[in-house]
Design a protein around this motif. Sequence first.
Motif, short mmCIF file in Angstrom:
data_model
loop_
_atom_site.label_atom_id
_atom_site.label_comp_id
_atom_site.label_asym_id
_atom_site.label_seq_id
_atom_site.Cartn_x
_atom_site.Cartn_y
_atom_site.Cartn_z
N GLY A 84 0.84 -1.18 0.00
CA GLY A 84 0.00 0.00 0.00
C GLY A 84 0.88 1.23 0.00
N GLY A 85 0.31 2.38 -0.36
CA GLY A 85 1.09 3.60 -0.42
C GLY A 85 1.87 3.70 -1.71
N THR A 86 2.72 4.74 -1.80
CA THR A 86 3.43 5.04 -3.04
C THR A 86 4.84 5.52 -2.77
OG1 THR A 86 1.31 5.80 -3.97
CG2 THR A 86 3.29 6.35 -5.21
N VAL A 87 5.78 5.05 -3.60
CA VAL A 87 7.11 5.65 -3.66
C VAL A 87 7.09 6.61 -4.84
CG1 VAL A 87 9.57 5.27 -4.06
CG2 VAL A 87 8.27 3.65 -2.65
N VAL A 88 7.47 7.85 -4.60
CA VAL A 88 7.45 8.88 -5.63
C VAL A 88 8.88 9.27 -5.99
CG1 VAL A 88 6.69 11.22 -6.24
CG2 VAL A 88 5.23 9.75 -4.81
N LEU A 89 9.19 9.24 -7.28
CA LEU A 89 10.50 9.62 -7.80
C LEU A 89 10.31 10.69 -8.86
CD1 LEU A 89 13.58 9.26 -8.16
CD2 LEU A 89 13.07 7.41 -9.79
N ASP A 90 10.88 11.86 -8.63
CA ASP A 90 10.79 12.97 -9.58
C ASP A 90 9.35 13.25 -9.99
OD1 ASP A 90 13.51 13.46 -9.52
OD2 ASP A 90 13.93 12.15 -11.23
N GLY A 91 8.46 13.24 -9.01
CA GLY A 91 7.08 13.61 -9.26
C GLY A 91 6.19 12.52 -9.82
N ARG A 92 6.74 11.32 -10.05
CA ARG A 92 5.97 10.20 -10.59
C ARG A 92 6.07 9.00 -9.67
NH1 ARG A 92 8.60 8.91 -16.22
NH2 ARG A 92 7.44 6.97 -15.83
N ALA A 93 5.05 8.17 -9.69
CA ALA A 93 5.11 6.91 -8.95
C ALA A 93 6.26 6.07 -9.48
CB ALA A 93 3.80 6.16 -9.07
N LEU A 94 7.09 5.57 -8.60
CA LEU A 94 8.24 4.77 -9.02
C LEU A 94 7.80 3.58 -9.85
CD1 LEU A 94 11.30 4.23 -8.85
CD2 LEU A 94 10.86 3.02 -6.69
N ALA A 95 6.64 3.02 -9.53
CA ALA A 95 6.15 1.84 -10.26
C ALA A 95 5.83 2.15 -11.71
CB ALA A 95 4.90 1.30 -9.56
N SER A 96 5.69 3.42 -12.07
CA SER A 96 5.35 3.78 -13.45
C SER A 96 6.56 3.81 -14.36
CB SER A 96 4.65 5.14 -13.49
OG SER A 96 5.56 6.20 -13.21
N TYR A 97 7.77 3.76 -13.79
CA TYR A 97 8.99 3.80 -14.60
C TYR A 97 9.30 2.42 -15.17
CZ TYR A 97 10.32 8.38 -12.70
OH TYR A 97 10.36 9.71 -12.36
N ARG A 98 9.84 2.40 -16.36
CA ARG A 98 10.41 1.16 -16.87
C ARG A 98 11.68 0.86 -16.10
NH1 ARG A 98 9.69 1.60 -23.49
NH2 ARG A 98 7.39 1.62 -23.48
N PRO A 99 12.03 -0.43 -15.96
CA PRO A 99 13.19 -0.78 -15.12
C PRO A 99 14.47 -0.03 -15.47
CG PRO A 99 11.94 -2.75 -15.64
CD PRO A 99 11.31 -1.63 -16.43
N LYS A 100 14.82 0.05 -16.75
CA LYS A 100 16.06 0.74 -17.13
C LYS A 100 15.97 2.23 -16.85
CE LYS A 100 18.50 -2.00 -20.61
NZ LYS A 100 19.07 -1.97 -21.97
N GLU A 101 14.80 2.79 -17.05
CA GLU A 101 14.62 4.22 -16.80
C GLU A 101 14.83 4.52 -15.32
OE1 GLU A 101 11.27 7.72 -17.63
OE2 GLU A 101 10.70 5.59 -17.68
N ALA A 102 14.27 3.69 -14.46
CA ALA A 102 14.46 3.87 -13.02
C ALA A 102 15.92 3.66 -12.63
CB ALA A 102 13.56 2.91 -12.26
N ALA A 103 16.57 2.67 -13.26
CA ALA A 103 17.96 2.35 -12.92
C ALA A 103 18.94 3.43 -13.37
CB ALA A 103 18.34 1.01 -13.54
N ARG A 104 18.52 4.28 -14.31
CA ARG A 104 19.37 5.41 -14.68
C ARG A 104 19.25 6.56 -13.69
NH1 ARG A 104 17.68 3.94 -20.03
NH2 ARG A 104 16.00 5.50 -19.99
N ARG A 105 18.24 6.50 -12.83
CA ARG A 105 18.01 7.56 -11.86
C ARG A 105 18.41 7.17 -10.44
NH1 ARG A 105 13.55 11.27 -13.63
NH2 ARG A 105 13.15 10.82 -15.82
N VAL A 106 18.25 5.88 -10.11
CA VAL A 106 18.52 5.41 -8.75
C VAL A 106 19.43 4.20 -8.80
CG1 VAL A 106 17.52 4.58 -6.60
CG2 VAL A 106 16.23 6.20 -8.01
N GLY A 107 20.59 4.30 -8.14
CA GLY A 107 21.50 3.16 -8.02
C GLY A 107 21.39 2.54 -6.64
N LEU A 108 21.71 1.27 -6.54
CA LEU A 108 21.58 0.55 -5.27
C LEU A 108 22.78 -0.34 -5.01
CD1 LEU A 108 19.89 -0.55 -2.81
CD2 LEU A 108 19.06 -2.32 -4.38
N LEU A 109 23.30 -0.24 -3.80
CA LEU A 109 24.24 -1.23 -3.27
C LEU A 109 23.46 -2.06 -2.27
CD1 LEU A 109 27.08 -2.45 -2.91
CD2 LEU A 109 27.43 -0.77 -1.09
#
Length: 272
Positions: A65-90
């Motif tokens: 439930g709820g939403t993660v918002v990235l740059d004004g959009r729901a994170l779930a709305s991004y394509r995987p590569k598009e999100a990965a160009r904005r957020v990196g993870l270790l």
Amino acid sequence: MSGPQEPGAQRLRAEHLRLGYEGRLVASDLSLAVPDGSFTVVVGPNACGKSTLLRAFSRLLRPQGGTVVLDGRALASYRPKEAARRVGLLPQSASAPEGITVGDLVARGRYPHQGLVRQWTAADEVAVAEAMVATGVEELRDRLVEELSGGQRQRVWVAVALAQSTPLLLLDEPTTFLDVAHQVELLDLFADLHEAGTTVVAVLHDLNHAARYATHLVVMAAGAVVASGPPAQVLTAALVEQVYGLACVVVPDPVTGTPMVVPRGREARRRR
């Protein structure tokens, strides 16, 4: 890359997240805004939801439930590569394919930047080389990852994250397996990245490291944020005892002047 912005804007935030695993609820209503341009450090006792939050921020865990918002959009709305160009993870624990070399693994950090039209370029080569130099693994380029020590592997995974070249970098316990000298060396590197313009979000266990490096400190307990703000305002002896059950004093770090937690330990019990 431009210098850090004044914290205030929020490129990444969690809004009323409900998070859990296979029937085990971790957080029922978790909200948190990451100030843009900050070095945000999340601390709290084991199983309080720190790593779970980072998994939601990186799309590894889908909120119930709820939403993660990235740059004004729901994170779930991004394509995987598009999100990965904005957020990196270790991630806290990562496994490499069997038989892969360090150089090949770090190069995989450039995958989000590849496509049908854009293939490997000189810019990719530079990004990989710089990431390996920054983490001190360039001499391991031709070694198999499976042959490395735990500390060496951790630095290789940091290099993978750096090679991804994202404006937001999530770090889940990045100093795991490292001795104290390499811990400080790596945290200094993340501080340099922050000063160069990267927004850094790290989960750390060491409160003194958190206070020294964070510009924005988030304290969690039982799946909720109990305090947030500049470390000098947030980290008090009363808060540490409330959240961790640890009697302590908080004094200025003699090197940086940031809050330093000194446990009372046996002395506290002797005075009861």
